[in-house]
Design a protein around this motif. Structure first.
Motif, PDB file in Angstrom:
ATOM      1  N   THR A 211       0.658  -1.027  -0.020  1.00  0.00           N
ATOM      2  CA  THR A 211      -0.141  -0.035   0.092  1.00  0.00           C
ATOM      3  C   THR A 211       0.800   1.200   0.103  1.00  0.00           C
ATOM      4  N   LEU A 212       0.294   2.251  -0.559  1.00  0.00           N
ATOM      5  CA  LEU A 212       1.008   3.567  -0.640  1.00  0.00           C
ATOM      6  C   LEU A 212       1.606   3.942   1.027  1.00  0.00           C
ATOM      7  N   ALA A 267       0.117  10.857   2.088  1.00  0.00           N
ATOM      8  CA  ALA A 267      -0.124  10.005   1.044  1.00  0.00           C
ATOM      9  C   ALA A 267      -1.206  10.618   0.247  1.00  0.00           C
ATOM     10  N   ASP A 268      -2.243  11.264   0.895  1.00  0.00           N
ATOM     11  CA  ASP A 268      -3.284  12.125   0.256  1.00  0.00           C
ATOM     12  C   ASP A 268      -2.563  13.049  -0.700  1.00  0.00           C
ATOM     13  N   ARG A 271      -1.439  11.455  -3.911  1.00  0.00           N
ATOM     14  CA  ARG A 271      -2.566  11.361  -4.635  1.00  0.00           C
ATOM     15  C   ARG A 271      -3.002  12.676  -5.549  1.00  0.00           C
ATOM     16  N   SER A 274      -0.410  13.759  -8.214  1.00  0.00           N
ATOM     17  CA  SER A 274      -0.501  12.752  -9.475  1.00  0.00           C
ATOM     18  C   SER A 274      -1.876  12.136  -9.654  1.00  0.00           C
ATOM     19  N   PRO A 275      -2.953  12.690  -9.738  1.00  0.00           N
ATOM     20  CA  PRO A 275      -4.345  11.929  -9.603  1.00  0.00           C
ATOM     21  C   PRO A 275      -4.462  10.624 -10.627  1.00  0.00           C
ATOM     22  N   THR A 279       0.322   3.611  -7.875  1.00  0.00           N
ATOM     23  CA  THR A 279       0.855   3.692  -6.588  1.00  0.00           C
ATOM     24  C   THR A 279       2.400   3.974  -6.685  1.00  0.00           C
ATOM     25  N   ARG A 281       3.792   6.036  -8.756  1.00  0.00           N
ATOM     26  CA  ARG A 281       3.951   7.564  -8.921  1.00  0.00           C
ATOM     27  C   ARG A 281       3.689   8.129  -7.762  1.00  0.00           C
ATOM     28  N   HIS A 282       2.612   7.826  -7.075  1.00  0.00           N
ATOM     29  CA  HIS A 282       2.319   8.485  -5.779  1.00  0.00           C
ATOM     30  C   HIS A 282       3.495   8.147  -4.884  1.00  0.00           C
ATOM     31  N   TRP A 285       6.220  10.886  -5.679  1.00  0.00           N
ATOM     32  CA  TRP A 285       5.869  12.356  -5.289  1.00  0.00           C
ATOM     33  C   TRP A 285       5.884  12.375  -3.636  1.00  0.00           C
TER      34      TRP A 285
END
Length: 549
Positions: A211-212, A267-268, A271, A274-275, A279, A281-282, A285
């Motif tokens: 998970t992120l 994490a939010d 996201r 990079s909508p 995961t 790419r998130h 970022w």
């Protein structure tokens, strides 16, 4: 069928891919460092006069060479050389952390299909071109291709773990931030590369295995683990190097402590930035935001961080180092030849100061003895010979690196100056001491009038030698020309001494021939030292003339 953790294919694929990844990173860093090393040194030396410039500079340099350790080596070299203060270096080190996020951003694109084409293009460039610069670019492409290929190998080996219950349980346990940070710190300390940890995380995130939030926790741990790497690298190094590692550690630990309670919010935010990304790419970022925000929050406290590092790593108690012990010749600098040459330059200056000190104290001992002091004077040459040998050996190691034409010229200049300073010490320890011992054996006493003339001659020689060392240290061509212009004064003094010697030779005095011989020998030795001082000064004027052409 689910793949077990003990599977041979899993571990060989994981570690083989990791080995390719690390080897590719090393190739990429070395090639880019060779291409840009001199320019980066010049930029770093000029643009660290304020915190913001230092921050941006650290980020830019590290994003180019893809290694914060290279930037740190440059910074430590500048601190040792007095070009940069520890306070200025703090901002550069903060920027270096931002620069490392470029690696994660590149890896997150997961363009592993380009791996073999990049290796092919890189090998082609290294084989078909004779141009050194293009060959280095080819090496950089090979390194980049191996990085992507290593990630592809790791991804293929780990793909079956998606169906492995033990692995799923392990990944689920990383939802505990403290455990995730511990795992990231431990793995990074083990492989000595935060980029490797990031690469594996991106592989796992790209396959939906982590998970992120858990990946961010491990990434935070990687920032702690890389502190271990920095501190290990500082063991046995000068205090400046240890302090730079401490600055890096303070910054990273403070950042991790700050974000530990805000991983979901981080994490939010990733996201949001990079909508449309996955995961991987998130995570890239989140890694960037973490380092950028930390730098922005702490950029105003660079002075305090520097003072804290100085308090944690105080100067060693002052003690007299043996003259023959090198002070600046650090093997860690050899991979950055320009900085290594700067270190060697400072050591050659030390050698020149020691030789000058021998010349300064030589005259009273030469004129009056006793034998014990003459022996002690000769003994000092051993330490100077030892330091000279260490300098020449270090310069020999530098010569094995790929040097630019300017670096090669500087290396030759350093060798010449070191040899001249060592020869000056030999003239004192060998010729002057032997001549003085003969004077004692012959029972020769130098007259007061002769002493005054010799003292004036000696004072001019010492002034010339000090000026030559000062000019060499400051790369001051004007000062060097002043030394060379002393030739006229020395010629007049030599003529005066010759006339006085002839008068003394015809005077009614005991042992006048032996006295004349010893006096002439002393003047000739001092004149030889003066010529060597002028030769050192000439190295500086010639370098200035070459730069002007």
């Amino acid at each position: 069928m689910p793949q077990d953790f003990a599977s041979f294919d899993l571990w060989t694929g994981l570690f083989g891919g990791l080995a390719l990844f690390l080897f590719g990173m090393d190739l990429l860093t070395r090639a880019l460092k060779r291409v840009t090393g001199d320019q980066l040194k010049a930029i770093l030396a000029r643009l660290t006069d304020n915190r913001i410039k230092g921050l941006l500079l650290g980020a830019g340099v590290t994003s180019v060479v893809q290694s914060s350790s290279v930037t740190t080596v440059l910074v430590v070299g500048f601190i040792s050389a007095g070009v940069m203060s520890l306070g200025q270096s703090v901002a550069v080190i903060m920027g270096a952390n931002i620069g490392t996020t470029i690696t994660a951003q590149i890896l997150a694109f997961q363009i592993t299909a380009l791996a073999l084409p990049l290796v092919t293009l890189g090998v082609t460039l290294t084989l078909v071109t004779e141009n050194r610069m293009w060959r280095e670019y080819g090496g950089a492409l090979i390194g980049l291709g191996l990085i992507f290929y290593g990630m592809s190998v790791m991804s293929g080996a780990m793909a079956p773990l998606r169906d492995s219950a033990p692995f799923i349980e392990l990944m689920a346990s990383l939802s505990n931030p403290a455990l995730a940070i511990l795992v990231g710190a431990g793995f990074t300390a083990l492989v000595q590369s935060s980029s490797a940890t990031t690469g594996i995380l991106i592989v796992l995130a790209g396959q939906g295995m982590v998970t992120l939030d858990a990946a961010i926790g491990v990434a935070l741990g990687a920032n702690v683990g890389t502190c271990v790497t920095a501190m290990l690298a500082g063991i046995g190094k000068p205090r400046e190097a240890v302090r730079a590692a401490v600055v890096h550690t303070i910054f990273n630990l403070a950042g991790v402590a700050l974000w530990l309670w805000f991983i979901p919010e981080l994490a939010d935010l990733a996201r949001l930035l990079s909508p449309g990304g996955g995961t991987a790419r998130h995570l890239a970022w989140a890694h960037t935001v973490f380092n950028v925000v930390n730098a922005v929050l702490m950029i105003g406290a660079t002075g305090q961080i520097a003072r804290l590092a100085e308090w944690l790593v105080p100067d060693r108690p002052a003690r007299a180092e043996p003259e023959g012990t090198p002070k600046f010749l650090e093997s860690a600098l050899l991979d950055t030849p320009q900085i290594a040459l700067e270190a060697a330059h400072r050591e050659v200056v030390r050698l020149g100061r020691h030789a000058t000190s021998m010349v300064e104290v030589a005259l009273p001992v030469a004129l009056d003895g006793p034998r014990l002091r003459l022996e002690q004077l000769a003994e000092r040459d051993r330490a100077i010979n030892q330091l000279h040998q260490a300098i020449i050996a270090y310069l020999g190691q530098i010569s094995l690196r790929r040097l630019s034409l300017a670096q090669s010229d500087e290396l030759v200049r350093l060798v010449s100056a070191a040899n001249d300073f060592e020869q000056i010490a030999d003239l004192v320890a060998r010729d002057l001491v032997v001549s003085s011992l003969k004077r004692l054996d012959d029972g020769v006493v130098v007259s007061p009038a002769t002493r005054r003339i010799i003292a004036r001659f000696h004072a001019e020689v010492v002034a010339a030698l000090r000026g030559a060392v000062d000019a060499f240290e400051g790369r001051d061509a004007g000062r060097a020309r002043e030394v060379r212009a002393m030739k006229g004064t020395m010629r007049e003094l030599s003529h005066e001494m010759a006339l006085h010697g002839i008068e003394r030779l015809t005077a009614r005095a005991p042992r006048r021939v032996k006295t004349y011989t010893r006096e002439v020998e002393l003047i000739e030795i001092l004149d030889d030292i003066f010529r060597l001082a002028r030769r050192v000064a000439r190295l500086e004027t010639e370098a200035d003339e070459a730069a002007a052409r």
